[in-house]
Enzyme design. Structure first.
Site, PDB file in Angstrom:
ATOM      1  CB  CYS A  10      -0.981  -0.024   1.170  1.00 18.74           C
ATOM      2  SG  CYS A  10      -0.218   0.045   2.801  1.00 18.74           S
ATOM      3  CG  ASN A  13       4.264  -1.682   5.333  1.00 17.35           C
ATOM      4  OD1 ASN A  13       5.372  -1.979   5.769  1.00 17.35           O
ATOM      5  ND2 ASN A  13       3.307  -2.559   5.240  1.00 17.35           N
ATOM      6  CB  CYS A  15      -3.819   1.787   6.993  1.00 15.22           C
ATOM      7  SG  CYS A  15      -3.528   3.281   7.977  1.00 15.22           S
ATOM      8  NE  ARG A  16      -4.523   1.620   1.644  1.00 20.26           N
ATOM      9  CZ  ARG A  16      -4.281   2.318   0.552  1.00 20.26           C
ATOM     10  NH1 ARG A  16      -5.091   2.217  -0.473  1.00 20.26           N
ATOM     11  NH2 ARG A  16      -3.229   3.114   0.492  1.00 20.26           N
ATOM     12  CB  SER A  17       0.171  -3.474   2.836  1.00 21.94           C
ATOM     13  OG  SER A  17       1.019  -2.576   3.480  1.00 21.94           O
ATOM     14  CG  ASP A 132      -5.255   5.983   2.227  1.00 18.62           C
ATOM     15  OD1 ASP A 132      -5.328   5.627   3.418  1.00 18.62           O
ATOM     16  OD2 ASP A 132      -4.362   6.715   1.774  1.00 18.62           O
TER      17      ASP A 132
HETATM   18  P1  4NP Z   1      -1.841   2.860   4.033  1.00 20.78           P
HETATM   19  O1  4NP Z   1      -2.475   4.213   4.601  1.00 20.78           O
HETATM   20  O2  4NP Z   1      -1.284   3.200   2.676  1.00 20.78           O
HETATM   21  O3  4NP Z   1      -3.021   1.949   3.945  1.00 20.78           O
HETATM   22  O4  4NP Z   1      -0.802   2.426   5.036  1.00 20.78           O
HETATM   23  C1  4NP Z   1      -1.763   5.411   4.697  1.00 20.78           C
HETATM   24  C2  4NP Z   1      -0.871   5.615   5.721  1.00 20.78           C
HETATM   25  C3  4NP Z   1      -0.203   6.829   5.825  1.00 20.78           C
HETATM   26  C4  4NP Z   1      -0.465   7.832   4.892  1.00 20.78           C
HETATM   27  C5  4NP Z   1      -1.366   7.624   3.882  1.00 20.78           C
HETATM   28  C6  4NP Z   1      -2.011   6.410   3.770  1.00 20.78           C
HETATM   29  N1  4NP Z   1       0.185   9.084   5.022  1.00 20.78           N
HETATM   30  O5  4NP Z   1      -0.169  10.012   4.287  1.00 20.78           O
HETATM   31  O6  4NP Z   1       1.095   9.208   5.876  1.00 20.78           O
END
Ligand code: 4NP
Length: 165
Positions: A10, A13, A15-17, A132
């Site tokens: 993702c 790294n 939240c989703r992955s 996201d």
């Molecule tokens: P992820 O979510 O891609 O599912 O881990 C996010 C985590 C952090 C950010 C964006 C999305 N960020 O902007 O820091």
């Protein structure tokens, strides 16, 4: 023994992955395939290297029996295309970022997680991305879990016959 190695990808790294990794580890253990399906996750961005998953992702996952607290953020690297058989992205932006660093001969390893949702899943079949949840509320993290459960179940169903053949 045949094995397959998978890296869920993702943006951050956190939240989703990691959620996909936690769900997949659980389902793979239940399916007695832990020695054959090797699982990791990574982000295309570098903001959260070394950090544990977002508290909201950990809490929502724990509510369904998935423990994410030992995971730590890392950034995907070109070498990961050699190490893994499949790099499974959450959304189209992740796919674009992966293609930028992917050696041309490894491009077929890049897939979207939601491709693996079975046709029989009326709720999630046809959905393209795992959205996201970072800037939204708790319900977004529950939806990520719903999607990961649907797709990881389908992914195991695709892989199992290849591994035990
Ligand atoms: P992820 O979510 O891609 O599912 O881990 C996010 C985590 C952090 C950010 C964006 C999305 N960020 O902007 O820091």
């Amino acid at each position: 023994m045949k094995t397959v190695s998978i890296c869920f990808v993702c943006l951050g790294n956190i939240c989703r992955s990691p959620t996909a990794e936690g769900v997949m580890r659980h389902l793979v253990e239940q399916a007695n395939l832990a020695e054959r399906i090797l699982i990791d996750s990574a982000g295309t961005g570098d903001w959260h290297i070394g950090q544990p998953p977002d508290d909201r992702a950990q809490q929502a996952s724990r509510g369904r029996g998935y423990e994410l607290s030992a995971l730590r953020g890392r950034q995907i690297a070109a070498a990961d295309f050699e190490r893994f058989d499949l790099l499974i992205a959450m959304d189209d932006k992740n796919i674009a970022a992966l293609r930028e660093i992917c050696p041309p001969e490894q491009r077929d390893k890049i897939r979207l997680l939601m491709e693996f949702v079975p046709e029989t899943d009326a709720r999630w079949h046809g959905a393209r991305e795992v959205v996201d949840p970072y800037f939204g509320g708790a319900e977004g993290f529950e939806q990520v879990l719903d999607q990961c459960e649907a797709a990881c179940g389908g992914l195991i169903a695709v892989l199992r016959p290849q591994l035990i053949a």
